[in-house]
Write a protein that holds these residues in place. Structure first.
Motif, short mmCIF file in Angstrom:
data_model
loop_
_atom_site.label_atom_id
_atom_site.label_comp_id
_atom_site.label_asym_id
_atom_site.label_seq_id
_atom_site.Cartn_x
_atom_site.Cartn_y
_atom_site.Cartn_z
N MET A 472 0.80 -1.22 0.00
CA MET A 472 0.00 0.00 0.00
C MET A 472 0.83 1.27 0.00
O MET A 472 0.49 2.26 -0.67
CB MET A 472 -0.94 -0.01 1.21
N SER A 473 1.91 1.28 0.75
CA SER A 473 2.68 2.51 0.89
C SER A 473 3.31 2.96 -0.44
O SER A 473 3.59 4.14 -0.63
CB SER A 473 3.78 2.33 1.94
N LYS A 474 3.50 2.01 -1.36
CA LYS A 474 4.13 2.34 -2.65
C LYS A 474 3.10 2.60 -3.74
O LYS A 474 3.48 2.87 -4.88
CB LYS A 474 5.04 1.19 -3.08
N CYS A 475 1.83 2.52 -3.40
CA CYS A 475 0.77 2.64 -4.41
C CYS A 475 0.12 4.01 -4.34
O CYS A 475 0.17 4.71 -3.33
CB CYS A 475 -0.29 1.56 -4.21
N ALA A 476 -0.54 4.35 -5.44
CA ALA A 476 -1.36 5.55 -5.46
C ALA A 476 -2.69 5.27 -4.76
O ALA A 476 -2.96 4.14 -4.32
CB ALA A 476 -1.59 5.99 -6.91
N THR A 477 -3.51 6.28 -4.66
CA THR A 477 -4.77 6.12 -3.94
C THR A 477 -5.77 5.26 -4.71
O THR A 477 -6.65 4.64 -4.09
CB THR A 477 -5.39 7.49 -3.68
N GLY A 478 -5.65 5.20 -6.04
CA GLY A 478 -6.60 4.43 -6.83
C GLY A 478 -6.63 2.96 -6.48
O GLY A 478 -7.70 2.42 -6.15
N LEU A 505 -3.56 6.62 5.35
CA LEU A 505 -2.71 6.69 4.16
C LEU A 505 -3.36 7.54 3.07
O LEU A 505 -2.69 8.36 2.43
CB LEU A 505 -2.44 5.28 3.64
N VAL A 506 -4.65 7.36 2.87
CA VAL A 506 -5.35 8.19 1.87
C VAL A 506 -5.37 9.65 2.31
O VAL A 506 -5.26 10.56 1.49
CB VAL A 506 -6.78 7.65 1.65
N ASN A 507 -5.49 9.88 3.60
CA ASN A 507 -5.47 11.25 4.10
C ASN A 507 -4.14 11.94 3.78
O ASN A 507 -4.10 13.12 3.44
CB ASN A 507 -5.72 11.25 5.60
N SER A 508 -3.04 11.17 3.84
CA SER A 508 -1.73 11.74 3.53
C SER A 508 -1.53 11.95 2.03
O SER A 508 -0.68 12.73 1.62
CB SER A 508 -0.63 10.84 4.07
N LEU A 513 -6.16 11.93 -4.89
CA LEU A 513 -7.44 11.21 -4.95
C LEU A 513 -8.32 11.82 -6.03
O LEU A 513 -8.59 13.02 -6.02
CB LEU A 513 -8.13 11.28 -3.59
N ASN A 514 -8.77 10.99 -6.98
CA ASN A 514 -9.67 11.49 -8.01
C ASN A 514 -11.12 11.26 -7.61
O ASN A 514 -11.42 10.68 -6.57
CB ASN A 514 -9.36 10.85 -9.37
N SER A 515 -12.04 11.69 -8.45
CA SER A 515 -13.45 11.67 -8.10
C SER A 515 -13.99 10.24 -7.95
O SER A 515 -14.71 9.94 -6.99
CB SER A 515 -14.26 12.42 -9.16
N PHE A 536 -10.21 13.94 8.35
CA PHE A 536 -10.25 13.27 7.05
C PHE A 536 -11.39 13.84 6.20
O PHE A 536 -11.22 14.12 5.01
CB PHE A 536 -10.44 11.77 7.25
N LEU A 537 -12.55 14.00 6.82
CA LEU A 537 -13.71 14.53 6.08
C LEU A 537 -13.47 15.97 5.63
O LEU A 537 -13.90 16.37 4.54
CB LEU A 537 -14.95 14.46 6.96
N LYS A 538 -12.77 16.73 6.44
CA LYS A 538 -12.50 18.12 6.06
C LYS A 538 -11.61 18.19 4.83
O LYS A 538 -11.88 18.95 3.89
CB LYS A 538 -11.84 18.85 7.23
#
Length: 937
Positions: A472-478, A505-508, A513-515, A536-538
């Protein structure tokens, strides 16, 4: 001879004054003529036999000033070019059996293989260069192209001639004919006579064609090949055209998929020339030439030209039998890669060939074949199951993880996903190779297992979680969002640690992050019941505003649905942004998205702008025929929750459509539609109610307790008494499943039966009382008031212990928070069942008289009349309460019917004149007279 008389100094000057070649061959020729031929006009006459060579457009290769042309040519020819690197060697099929079976990501994370046979007929020579194995005809009379199906006899080159010609073509200026005259061509020109001029021109043309083929072979990179194509395109034949495109593909020249521009921006003219040459020689290409061209176009990312598409139609019947398995593999792969649209007979012929020779096709090649058919949306027959199980499914473990994932995805695309043995083989290969899987390939395999309806064991999914944490750490958010989405689709309960890690991780990486990934991630969190943190929501809402132009209707619906499902707080800024994006995407929104958005708005109780609501309803009305039963149900419920009523015309259309589709509604859908009609103050027609009773009774066993309670409540609100058998069926279901009913559902049922004057069976009524006695502490004040009132409307008296428990719980609720309407219902119920000499209603009035005086003016006319009658019957009316109640009743006296007014008058006559004066009685009598007069009219 003018050339022989030219000074040696002039010839040396022309060798050293080398300039870069022009892309315009005519301008290059004119510049050379100006530079060389201006000194003597008779020179052009003397060299008329070489006019075609000068006009052939043979270009120039860059060379530093002062360098000897012949020396440079010798060093260039003798020195072998380095072997291609890893990126180039993937396309060289001669290196190994599986070279070139690499993968690269395409849209939707679908993996695309590279061809392994594009240059399979191009072996390496001893100097490290790649030379086509087919011999080229060198005779002057051969006017046709040098086809790839000729003999494999090696090409014999005269070394001195090769060096001299390469020097003249690569490292001199555009005056090719002049350079020839400086060397050996000077002798041949002296010997030529006017009668042999045409033969000389043809011989020179053949020599130039041979040289062009050699230059393509010796080109050091894609720039060199493109340079030859751009400057020497007039000397190309069919073989040179095929070779140039194949060599450019070998060098790894690809088009950028993001902006559609070529990777080498200055090669546009060369590409244009090559495509023109393909159209020119389309009829001269052999079947193998067409295969090589298809592979080259696919590898380069070019669209097929019309001429090449026409030649694809010839790939059927006997032509396919001449091709090897590698060439057939390349053909299918290239057709799929270029998104070509070959005729069905071509696809059928390719399929039959692959099926007949499936035993000779290696498993990596079969991956490319199935992938190509999948890209072409060609469904394979069930005969393939036997071939796959016999020759290839046992060899899946030798494939790389990316190849396994590609194979599984391709099988689902071609319709080969219904065989359990194929799915089990894929699952075993996936399990054995899981540690080598990357996140993208693992997601694709999970997707394919879901499509094939293959159940993935929970222990294997747990291992997938561990593998995901490693990658996970080496991957994009997709890929991260896609993984948790795949876990939810397979109904796997993701570990809390994994959820939190993904959230952090997604927060960082929120900026990446795309739509689509945002919507899938939040939808997955909602399905798992995971509420993200406020920070995270903000950040997510800020990113949401930045992606305004990227959001599609489906992503908008999934995102707001996740907020509604988790009941997350919605900021005003986020809501307004969502309103705007929904309005912007309205025209492309389908009914499923519209229903999800409307349902979410209703559940979140958002203040939807009036103009947006009207636009939503207009779009709903326009596409009402496309709505299924669930869409109609969700939209109607959202309108009722939002308190926004559509116009009568739309409600009438909805009712008509729902009546026709009533059999397709679920029990919950039918209950929601009826409840929504009542909430929106729309009384359904008799046809709707009859159809409703018929289909709801048939699906009663699947109805939830809330559905049953809502149906009874709806019938009670419109005073519609259903058929006796419908009510009996309802309460038979209630009696069997009473323990599953909530306190609110039981209170609603009791109240509804009281309104409908329906007599509950004594056995069922006793079970209701036992239920209330056991769970009294869970009843709300409103539930207690409705239940007590419902019990009072039945012929069987309520048990004293039940009444006492309910009374005590009501006092606790009133002490905590006084509610006037609930207080009125309690007093009314206690006034009807005033037993055992204990006036519980009077006790309540005395206990909460102060709160009642402060809020009595807020009562509706109906509640004020109920309280007035109750206090009069309980004999606990006080002057202050009576005075305020009379003022409320007088202000709303025109709202009462005759029966209500008569009850008020009867209660007033029981009171003393000191409490209720005679004037109030007269006003009530006048109102009764008016009601009688209206009834007479």
């Amino acid at each position: 001879d003018v050339t022989r008389r030219a000074p040696e100094r002039e010839r040396e000057r022309r060798r050293l004054n080398i300039c870069f070649p022009s892309t315009n061959t005519s301008s290059s020729s004119s510049s050379v003529t100006t530079r060389v031929g201006a000194s003597c006009s008779s020179r052009m006459k003397t060299c008329s036999s070489l006019t075609s060579s000068r006009r052939s457009g043979v270009g120039v290769h860059t060379m530093r000033k002062g360098m000897n042309a012949t020396t440079t040519a010798r060093s260039f020819v003798a020195k072998p070019r380095p072997r291609p690197g890893p990126a180039q060697s993937q396309c060289n099929a001669s290196s190994s059996r599986r070279t070139g079976t690499g993968f690269s990501n395409v849209s939707n994370q679908v993996i695309c293989p590279r061809p392994s046979v594009l240059l399979s007929s191009v072996p390496a020579n001893q100097n490290g260069y790649q030379v086509k194995s087919q011999a080229m005809q060198t005779s002057a009379s051969a006017s046709s192209s040098y086809s790839t199906q000729q003999t494999s006899r090696a090409i014999e080159w005269d070394y001195d001639y090769e060096v001299q010609l390469a020097a003249n073509l690569w490292e001199t200026s555009g005056a090719t004919a002049d350079q020839y005259l400086d060397g050996r061509e000077k002798e041949s020109t002296r010997e030529h006579t006017p009668s042999s001029s045409s033969e000389n021109i043809l011989e020179e043309k053949n020599k130039m064609t041979i040289t062009v083929n050699r230059l393509i072979t010796e080109a050091p990179d894609a720039y060199g090949v493109a340079h030859v194509a751009e400057t020497h395109w007039r000397s190309f034949d069919a073989t040179a055209t095929v070779r140039a495109i194949a060599w450019m593909a070998k060098f790894g020249l690809r088009s950028s998929e993001s902006d559609g521009m070529t990777e080498y921006a200055n090669l546009g003219e060369a590409i244009k020339r090559l495509k023109t040459l393909v159209a020119k020689f389309s009829t001269e290409f052999s079947t193998r030439d067409v295969v090589v061209l298809l592979g080259g176009f696919a590898q380069l990312g070019w669209e097929l030209t019309p001429a090449l598409s026409d030649r694809v139609r010839s790939l059927s019947g006997g032509n396919l039998e001449k091709l090897s398995s590698q060439e057939i593999t390349c053909t299918v792969w290239a057709l799929g890669r270029t998104n070509a649209k070959p005729p069905k007979r071509v696809l059928k012929g390719l399929e039959e060939w692959c099926l007949r020779h499936s035993s000779s096709v290696e498993t990596p090649q079969m991956v490319q074949v199935v992938w190509g058919f999948g890209q072409l949306s060609h469904r394979l027959t069930d005969k393939w199951y036997e071939a796959l199980n016999s020759f290839h499914m046992k060899n899946l473990r030798v494939l790389k993880p990316s190849e396994q994932a590609l194979f599984a995805w391709s099988l689902s695309r071609v319709g080969l996903c219904n065989d359990r043995s194929v799915g089990k083989s894929l699952l075993d290969a996936f399990k054995s190779s899981l540690r080598q899987y990357d996140l993208i390939s693992m997601n694709l395999m999970l997707k394919c297992f879901h499509l094939m309806k293959i159940r993935v064991p929970s222990d294997l999914l747990a291992k997938c979680e561990v593998r995901c944490l490693h990658c996970m750490s080496k991957c994009a958010t997709g890929p991260i969002a896609d993984f948790i989405y795949r876990c939810v689709k397979t109904r796997h309960e993701v570990n809390m640690h994994t959820r939190v890690y993904i959230e952090n991780l997604v927060n960082s990486k929120m900026d990446d992050l795309n739509s689509k990934d945002m919507a899938l991630l939040m939808w997955s969190f909602a399905k798992l019941g995971h509420k993200p943190k406020a920070r995270f929501l903000k950040r997510l809402e800020n990113q949401f505003e930045l992606l305004e132009t990227q959001f599609q209707p489906q992503s908008l619906s999934l995102l707001i649905w996740a907020y509604a499902k988790l009941r997350l707080p919605v900021s005003r800024r986020f809501a307004e942004s969502h309103y705007y994006m929904v309005w912007k995407q309205m025209s492309s929104m389908n009914m499923q998205c519209l229903a999800n958005i409307m349902w979410s708005y209703g559940r979140l109780d958002l203040d939807v702008p009036k103009d947006l609501f009207q636009e939503l309803m207009a779009h709903f009305k326009l596409n009402l025929k496309q709505c299924n039963s669930q869409n109609i149900s969700n939209i109607m419920v959202s309108c009722a929750r939002l308190g926004k009523r559509p116009d009568d015309e739309l409600l009438s259309l909805i009712e008509l459509n729902a009546t026709r589709k009533m059999g397709k509604f679920s029990s919950q859908g039918m209950s929601n539609v009826l409840w929504s009609f009542i909430k929106l103050r729309w009384r359904p027609t008799e046809d709707f109610l009859l159809s409703f009773q018929k289909h709801f009774g048939a699906k009663l066993q699947k109805a939830s307790p809330q559905n049953v309670a809502n149906v009874v409540w709806s019938f009670a609100q419109i005073r519609y008494m259903p058929y006796e058998n419908v009510m009996e069926s309802l309460f038979e279901s209630v009696e069997k499943n009473l323990d599953t009913f909530s306190e609110q559902d039981v209170a609603t049922l009791l109240w509804g039966c009281g309104k409908l004057r329906y007599e509950i069976a004594p056995s069922v009524l006793r079970k209701f009382q036992v239920y209330c006695l056991k769970r009294a502490r869970h009843f709300s004040l409103h539930d207690i008031s409705l239940s007590l009132w419902g019990f009072t409307q039945q012929s069987v008296d309520i048990q004293p212990e039940v009444l006492q428990v309910m009374y005590e719980m009501s006092i606790k609720h009133l002490d905590a928070s006084f509610h006037t309407e609930a207080f009125v219902h309690l007093v009314w119920s206690l006034s009807v069942r005033n037993t055992n000499g204990l006036n519980r209603g009077a006790i309540l009035v005395g206990r909460y008289e102060k709160q009642l005086l402060e809020t009595v003016h807020t009562l509706s006319g109906y509640d004020a009349s109920k309280l007035f009658c109750s206090l009069a019957f309980l004999d606990c009316m006080t002057p202050d309460i009576c005075s305020k109640l009379m003022k409320t009743i007088e202000s709303r006296i025109h709202c009462y019917d005759e029966s209500q007014l008569q009850s008020i008058l009867n209660a007033a006559e029981t009171l003393e004149l000191t409490i209720c004066d005679h004037a109030f009685n007269q006003k009530v009598q006048v109102a009764i007279a008016k009601c009688n007069l209206k009834g007479t009219e």
